[in-house]
Scaffold this active site. Structure first.
Site, PDB file in Angstrom:
ATOM      1  N   SER A 210       0.788  -1.230   0.000  1.00  0.00           N
ATOM      2  CA  SER A 210       0.000   0.000   0.000  1.00  0.00           C
ATOM      3  C   SER A 210       0.818   1.277   0.000  1.00  0.00           C
ATOM      4  O   SER A 210       0.334   2.310  -0.447  1.00  0.00           O
ATOM      5  CB  SER A 210      -0.945   0.010   1.205  1.00  0.00           C
ATOM      6  OG  SER A 210      -0.210  -0.004   2.414  1.00  0.00           O
ATOM      7  N   HIS A 238      -5.250  -4.321  -2.014  1.00  0.00           N
ATOM      8  CA  HIS A 238      -5.037  -3.261  -3.012  1.00  0.00           C
ATOM      9  C   HIS A 238      -4.983  -3.806  -4.438  1.00  0.00           C
ATOM     10  O   HIS A 238      -4.506  -3.108  -5.336  1.00  0.00           O
ATOM     11  CB  HIS A 238      -3.768  -2.492  -2.680  1.00  0.00           C
ATOM     12  CG  HIS A 238      -3.885  -1.677  -1.433  1.00  0.00           C
ATOM     13  ND1 HIS A 238      -4.378  -0.394  -1.417  1.00  0.00           N
ATOM     14  CD2 HIS A 238      -3.601  -1.984  -0.138  1.00  0.00           C
ATOM     15  CE1 HIS A 238      -4.383   0.065  -0.179  1.00  0.00           C
ATOM     16  NE2 HIS A 238      -3.915  -0.877   0.617  1.00  0.00           N
ATOM     17  N   LYS A 268     -12.071  -1.005  -0.879  1.00  0.00           N
ATOM     18  CA  LYS A 268     -11.200  -0.193  -1.740  1.00  0.00           C
ATOM     19  C   LYS A 268     -11.774  -0.169  -3.158  1.00  0.00           C
ATOM     20  O   LYS A 268     -12.697   0.577  -3.419  1.00  0.00           O
ATOM     21  CB  LYS A 268      -9.772  -0.721  -1.660  1.00  0.00           C
ATOM     22  CG  LYS A 268      -9.196  -0.539  -0.240  1.00  0.00           C
ATOM     23  CD  LYS A 268      -7.798  -1.015  -0.116  1.00  0.00           C
ATOM     24  CE  LYS A 268      -7.202  -0.630   1.241  1.00  0.00           C
ATOM     25  NZ  LYS A 268      -7.900  -1.196   2.404  1.00  0.00           N
TER      26      LYS A 268
END
Length: 419
Positions: A210, A238, A268
């Site tokens: 990240s 991610h 996300k």
């Protein structure tokens, strides 16, 4: 009758030792070390929004200009997509706004099951299980597996670190994205283990990191893990939704059948809330019985499950969102390079490394003056000497907004003598 006086006043003069806490003193220490953070409310979860100063307990006031947001992890821009919002609203009407109980009691709804079937299909797994957050997923899964030894990448997310602590496992940290060092440390452990002693080993790594925006060499890590008969858990927080078919790096590299535990988030690129784990039928059955963060939490809110499922459908079927994201990433990276900045990573996360923490925070402030929000990241989140601006473009940023971001970096960099 209860007193209306503050607790501090009610306990004054009792002559007892002070066994309490001094949050103000602790906060002052954080301030002294340059580590204090403030909340900054946004009016909209989108690629652009007014932002308010931290109002404390008061209502935020959005009286400034609209800012372009390059600080969110809503990579596909689905949090304010009408289709996703409509799915959340429909699920709320059909099922309810909250699960009302643990999934093991009465909080297990058709919305959860439908989402989990789709996640399992995307991750090429037998089954999936949704948790209330990504953090709860990592902590719950690692502690429920209760490995004797974990081998963890040195830059793994804090939720993985905390999961190892809660599991009480002996933790061996290996050099970042270095399968050779992983193998050396596993070799060393194997030699040190008494003959005939069986230990359970779990190797843990993010797929996309990240803060650095780089990608773990998963195929080589799989080779090392398999040579020792260990298990591998990959955190795809991610990466989920950003590759063909809505999968992550595990799917991009064709490694679904070699990764024992696939973890990810709904919070996300899927624009919702929650986390998930995918794997074998027996793994999921074990986790829903043994993962304390699952067993003792109210189930994921059904509207969040409905929104995540629709976002996952879009990620699977609509290539346009992914294509726009990667076009924006390339445009930003090329422009930042041309402006003279050092840009790390190979994914949608673009760390602009300036080195000194004061320079990074000054650049953060100067960008905001240009109505661009891209956060400064400093130690202890990243190592000393690598303070940076973390730039996270979204599929919903326009070309003009990308150019506006680049112009802000160029002007701010010249003003601060960074480029």
């Amino acid at each position: 009758m209860a007193s209306d006086a503050p607790l501090e006043e009610r306990t004054e003069g009792r002559g007892t030792a002070d066994r309490g806490f001094d949050p103000a003193d602790r906060l002052a220490e954080r301030e002294r070390r340059g580590l204090r953070r403030d909340l900054t409310p946004v009016a909209d979860v989108a690629a652009r929004s007014p932002i308010a100063d931290d109002p404390g307990a008061d209502e935020p006031v959005f009286d400034g200009p609209e800012q372009v947001i390059f600080a969110a992890n809503d990579y596909l821009g689905l949090a304010d997509d009408e289709r996703v919002q409509r799915a959340a609203a429909e699920t709320a009407r059909e099922v309810g706004t909250g699960a009302g109980a643990s999934r093991l009691v009465t909080g297990d709804t058709p919305a959860h099951r439908a989402l989990e079937r789709d996640l399992a299909a995307v991750k090429n797994a037998q089954r999936a299980l949704a948790f209330s957050s990504g953090y709860a997923t990592n902590v719950g899964v690692i502690s429920a597996l209760s490995p004797d030894v974990v081998f963890s990448d040195e830059l793994n997310h804090a939720s993985i670190v905390d999961g190892c602590r809660q599991a009480g496992a002996e933790t061996v940290v290996y050099d970042h994205c270095d399968p050779s060092d992983l193998q050396a440390r596993m070799d060393e452990r194997a030699r040190a283990t008494r003959a005939g002693t069986d230990e359970s080993w779990l190797v843990l790594t993010d797929s996309v990191f990240s803060m650095d925006g780089d990608v773990a060499p998963l195929e080589t890590i799989c080779d090392v893990v398999e040579s020792f008969g260990a298990w591998l858990m990959v955190d795809e927080a991610h990466a989920t939704g950003l590759y063909e078919g809505g999968g992550g790096i595990v799917q991009r590299e064709g490694l679904s059948d070699r990764v024992h535990v696939q973890m990810g988030t709904l919070s996300k690129a899927l624009g919702s809330q929650g986390g998930y784990v995918a794997g074998s039928e027996s793994l999921i059955e074990h986790l829903l019985n043994a993962a304390r963060s699952f067993v003792f939490s109210t189930g994921l809110a059904p509207p969040a499950a409905g929104a995540a499922r629709e976002a996952l459908r879009i990620a699977r079927e609509d290539d346009a969102h992914r294509e726009r994201l990667w076009e924006n990433v390339a445009r930003l990276r090329d422009g930042l390079d041309a402006a003279g900045y050092e840009v790390w990573g190979e994914t949608q996360i673009l760390p602009v490394v300036v080195g000194d923490r004061k320079d990074a925070m000054a650049l953060d402030d100067r960008l905001r003056e240009h109505d661009v929000v891209a956060p400064g990241i400093r130690p202890p989140t990243v190592p000393e000497g690598t303070s940076r601006i973390r730039v996270a473009p979204m599929a919903t940023h326009t070309e003009d907004e990308i150019d506006r971001c680049l112009a802000a970096f160029r002007e701010a960099g010249r003003e601060l003598d960074l480029v």
